[in-house]
Design a protein around this motif. Structure first.
Motif, mmCIF file in Angstrom:
data_model
loop_
_atom_site.group_PDB
_atom_site.id
_atom_site.type_symbol
_atom_site.label_atom_id
_atom_site.label_comp_id
_atom_site.label_asym_id
_atom_site.label_seq_id
_atom_site.Cartn_x
_atom_site.Cartn_y
_atom_site.Cartn_z
ATOM 1 N N HIS A 193 0.847 -1.194 0.000
ATOM 2 C CA HIS A 193 0.000 0.000 0.000
ATOM 3 C C HIS A 193 0.890 1.254 0.000
ATOM 4 C CE1 HIS A 193 -3.193 -2.814 1.027
ATOM 5 N NE2 HIS A 193 -2.447 -3.243 2.035
ATOM 6 N N PRO A 194 1.680 1.447 -1.045
ATOM 7 C CA PRO A 194 2.642 2.567 -1.061
ATOM 8 C C PRO A 194 1.984 3.940 -0.962
ATOM 9 C CG PRO A 194 2.437 1.576 -3.247
ATOM 10 C CD PRO A 194 1.736 0.661 -2.291
ATOM 11 N N GLU A 195 0.795 4.090 -1.537
ATOM 12 C CA GLU A 195 0.141 5.394 -1.500
ATOM 13 C C GLU A 195 -0.179 5.814 -0.069
ATOM 14 O OE1 GLU A 195 -1.000 2.805 -3.172
ATOM 15 O OE2 GLU A 195 -0.673 3.255 -5.296
ATOM 16 N N ALA A 196 -0.578 4.867 0.762
ATOM 17 C CA ALA A 196 -0.915 5.180 2.146
ATOM 18 C C ALA A 196 0.323 5.611 2.931
ATOM 19 C CB ALA A 196 -1.567 3.971 2.810
ATOM 20 N N ILE A 197 1.437 4.922 2.712
ATOM 21 C CA ILE A 197 2.684 5.272 3.392
ATOM 22 C C ILE A 197 3.164 6.654 2.946
ATOM 23 C CG2 ILE A 197 5.132 4.682 3.617
ATOM 24 C CD1 ILE A 197 3.471 2.860 5.260
ATOM 25 N N LEU A 198 3.093 6.927 1.648
ATOM 26 C CA LEU A 198 3.517 8.229 1.129
ATOM 27 C C LEU A 198 2.612 9.350 1.626
ATOM 28 C CD1 LEU A 198 4.420 7.169 -2.517
ATOM 29 C CD2 LEU A 198 6.021 8.046 -0.795
ATOM 30 N N GLU A 199 1.331 9.072 1.777
ATOM 31 C CA GLU A 199 0.403 10.078 2.288
ATOM 32 C C GLU A 199 0.757 10.478 3.719
ATOM 33 O OE1 GLU A 199 -4.398 10.673 3.167
ATOM 34 O OE2 GLU A 199 -3.647 8.839 2.218
ATOM 35 N N GLN A 200 1.132 9.492 4.532
ATOM 36 C CA GLN A 200 1.525 9.795 5.907
ATOM 37 C C GLN A 200 2.847 10.560 5.947
ATOM 38 O OE1 GLN A 200 -0.723 9.230 8.436
ATOM 39 N NE2 GLN A 200 -1.857 8.756 6.572
ATOM 40 N N PHE A 201 3.747 10.252 5.028
ATOM 41 C CA PHE A 201 4.996 11.013 4.969
ATOM 42 C C PHE A 201 4.729 12.479 4.653
ATOM 43 C CE2 PHE A 201 8.493 12.938 2.625
ATOM 44 C CZ PHE A 201 9.514 12.810 3.555
ATOM 45 N N GLU A 202 3.793 12.738 3.745
ATOM 46 C CA GLU A 202 3.475 14.127 3.423
ATOM 47 C C GLU A 202 2.990 14.866 4.661
ATOM 48 O OE1 GLU A 202 4.125 15.802 0.683
ATOM 49 O OE2 GLU A 202 5.077 13.973 -0.072
ATOM 50 N N ALA A 203 2.192 14.206 5.490
ATOM 51 C CA ALA A 203 1.741 14.833 6.738
ATOM 52 C C ALA A 203 2.912 15.088 7.670
ATOM 53 C CB ALA A 203 0.702 13.940 7.423
ATOM 54 N N SER A 204 3.902 14.193 7.649
ATOM 55 C CA SER A 204 5.027 14.285 8.588
ATOM 56 C C SER A 204 6.046 15.349 8.206
ATOM 57 C CB SER A 204 5.733 12.928 8.693
ATOM 58 O OG SER A 204 6.546 12.670 7.560
ATOM 59 N N ARG A 205 6.013 15.837 6.979
ATOM 60 C CA ARG A 205 7.022 16.830 6.598
ATOM 61 C C ARG A 205 6.468 18.249 6.437
ATOM 62 N NH1 ARG A 205 9.078 16.387 0.342
ATOM 63 N NH2 ARG A 205 7.118 16.048 -0.739
ATOM 64 N N MET A 206 5.201 18.438 6.722
ATOM 65 C CA MET A 206 4.582 19.749 6.520
ATOM 66 C C MET A 206 5.265 20.833 7.354
ATOM 67 S SD MET A 206 0.528 18.751 6.295
ATOM 68 C CE MET A 206 0.020 20.478 6.293
ATOM 69 N N TYR A 207 5.485 20.574 8.632
ATOM 70 C CA TYR A 207 6.067 21.601 9.496
ATOM 71 C C TYR A 207 7.562 21.796 9.215
ATOM 72 C CZ TYR A 207 1.732 21.383 12.247
ATOM 73 O OH TYR A 207 0.425 21.416 12.666
ATOM 74 N N ASN A 208 8.270 20.714 8.910
ATOM 75 C CA ASN A 208 9.701 20.850 8.599
ATOM 76 C C ASN A 208 9.913 21.744 7.388
ATOM 77 O OD1 ASN A 208 9.126 18.066 9.840
ATOM 78 N ND2 ASN A 208 11.317 18.312 10.232
ATOM 79 N N ALA A 209 9.002 21.667 6.421
ATOM 80 C CA ALA A 209 9.107 22.501 5.229
ATOM 81 C C ALA A 209 8.900 23.970 5.542
ATOM 82 C CB ALA A 209 8.094 22.051 4.178
ATOM 83 N N LEU A 210 8.272 24.268 6.682
ATOM 84 C CA LEU A 210 7.987 25.649 7.066
ATOM 85 C C LEU A 210 8.984 26.207 8.076
ATOM 86 C CD1 LEU A 210 4.110 25.363 7.503
ATOM 87 C CD2 LEU A 210 5.376 26.157 5.495
ATOM 88 N N VAL A 211 9.818 25.345 8.650
ATOM 89 C CA VAL A 211 10.762 25.767 9.696
ATOM 90 C C VAL A 211 12.213 25.610 9.255
ATOM 91 C CG1 VAL A 211 11.581 25.315 12.056
ATOM 92 C CG2 VAL A 211 9.133 25.229 11.537
ATOM 93 N N GLY A 212 12.514 24.507 8.561
ATOM 94 C CA GLY A 212 13.890 24.233 8.179
ATOM 95 C C GLY A 212 14.531 23.223 9.104
ATOM 96 N N ASN A 213 15.835 23.279 9.174
ATOM 97 C CA ASN A 213 16.635 22.256 9.852
ATOM 98 C C ASN A 213 16.768 22.557 11.343
ATOM 99 O OD1 ASN A 213 18.384 20.179 10.402
ATOM 100 N ND2 ASN A 213 19.868 20.733 8.828
ATOM 101 N N LEU A 214 16.399 21.586 12.167
ATOM 102 C CA LEU A 214 16.551 21.705 13.625
ATOM 103 C C LEU A 214 17.669 20.814 14.155
ATOM 104 C CD1 LEU A 214 13.545 22.763 13.236
ATOM 105 C CD2 LEU A 214 13.105 21.826 15.493
#
Length: 396
Positions: free
Chosen positions: A253-274
């Motif tokens: 179920h690759p689409e489901a895994i990729l969908e969760q990854f998109e949720a997991s990177r939303m804030y990192n894309a707005l803040v940068g490297n911690l």
């Protein structure tokens, strides 16, 4: 008995730059940053904030007075330490009024320090289930102006309370490790900015993920489809996506895994490297933005620290978890920031405490955070707390 993350808090600078503005200033196509790197905005840390104040600001949002009394372990993971001897954890313990009957120390191994702290705290609570531990992961990512790594800068702090019967994530005793003496990234004592071999570091990151993932699968007889989501250390969000794509063909179920990854990177894309906090900002982003998570869902976490140390471990979502408050808090933090110009960013970037013993004081009037760095006098850092009116009091 379960042990894991009971509370989690986040802090970052009230200032950011837009990656389109940076691309134009550097004569680059914005798509290189927005798509090629996967970043939209980048936190800019003012001189009135350092890892101590950011960690304290993140923690004060989540700690009750009862927590402060029960915490007997404070671990600070950072590669942006404020002293070669005294730990940042000692400062934070004092600023927050945490019980003095606590161990308090700092861990350094590039971006892996936060995970080392989490695992040490989990093991401690398994032995002492009535106690609580505070794990802090805070850093300021610096590669220099007009450098290839400039687009992957940022900064902020994550604070986590580790306890028995946690209300967010139950950390399993299932882990795999890989380490090797690698010179892909390092920060000499005489420099504010990091030294990095970008292409080599990307390759090592991918290799360490493959090694730890393979070892985890073999040790615990699990496949990718046993996980609801995989989260990654994200110095920039495209890096984690490349790692995930390297194993996505193992999923039914690759689409489901990729969908969760998109949720997991939303804030990192707005803040940068911690650095040490990047994996845990990714976890916060997943927990806040995924509407598909359910209690007992298995989540995988890949942590990487240059030099190099990698770890893959797993946790289960607690049946007590409620995403609504976390998402509200995070969306408020990120929406209330101010966009600054590239000229303002460059001036702010070049204003900091010098590496020599020169005294230096900053104007803290425009920084409305609870804890601020006033500067340094006679080799002592000066931290202040601000009340609701903006007035500051020394916490020496």
């Amino acid at each position: 008995m379960t042990v894991g993350i009971d509370k989690i808090g986040f802090y970052t600078s009230p200032y950011f730059i837009d990656m389109v503005d940076l691309a134009h200033a550097r004569n680059e196509d914005p798509k290189k940053y927005l798509i090629g790197i996967g970043q939209k905005k980048q936190a800019v840390i003012p001189p009135t904030q350092d890892v101590v104040t950011m960690a304290a600001n993140a923690a004060q949002k989540i700690l009750s007075e009862g927590d402060k009394e029960k915490i007997d372990l404070v671990i600070f993971g950072t590669e942006t330490g404020v002293d070669n001897s005294k730990s940042a954890a000692i400062y934070v313990q004092s600023l927050l009024g945490i019980s003095k009957q606590a161990r308090s120390f700092e861990i350094k191994q590039a971006c892996y320090g936060g995970t080392a702290g989490v695992q040490m705290a989990v093991d401690h609570i398994r032995l002492h289930p009535e106690s609580k531990a505070l794990v802090l992961a805070a850093d300021i990512a610096r590669y220099g102006l007009n450098t290839p790594g400039e687009v992957t800068q940022g900064g902020g702090a994550v604070a986590m309370v580790i306890s028995s019967n946690p209300r967010i994530l139950e950390v399993e005793d299932k882990r795999s490790f890989h380490s090797d003496n690698i010179m892909d990234f390092w920060r000499p004592l005489y420099r504010h900015d990091a030294v990095v071999d970008g292409h080599y570091s990307n390759s090592i990151y991918a290799d360490f993920f493959q090694q730890t993932w393979m070892d985890y699968r073999q040790k615990y007889h699990r496949t990718i489809d046993d996980f609801r989501a995989l989260t990654f250390h994200l110095p920039y969000t495209k890096m984690g996506l490349k790692a995930l794509r390297s194993i996505i063909d193992q999923s039914k179920h690759p689409e489901a895994i990729l969908e969760q990854f998109e949720a997991s990177r939303m804030y990192n894309a707005l803040v940068g490297n911690l650095y040490t906090g990047s994996l845990y900002l990714s976890l916060i982003s997943l927990l806040s933005n995924s509407e598909a998570l359910n209690q007992d869902d298995l989540i995988g976490l890949f942590s990487y620290g240059s030099g190099a140390q990698g770890e893959f471990y797993s946790g289960r979502l607690s049946d007590q978890f409620d995403r609504s408050q976390l998402k509200t808090d995070m969306d408020t933090i990120l929406s209330e920031r101010s966009r600054i110009t590239i000229e303002q960013y460059q001036e702010m970037y070049q204003t900091f405490l010098p590496l020599n013993e020169e005294d230096k004081l900053f104007d803290v009037s425009s920084d409305n955070s609870c804890f601020v760095l006033k500067g340094r006098k006679e080799n002592r850092r000066i931290y202040l707390t601000k009340n609701g009116s903006g007035d500051a009091q020394s916490l020496d």
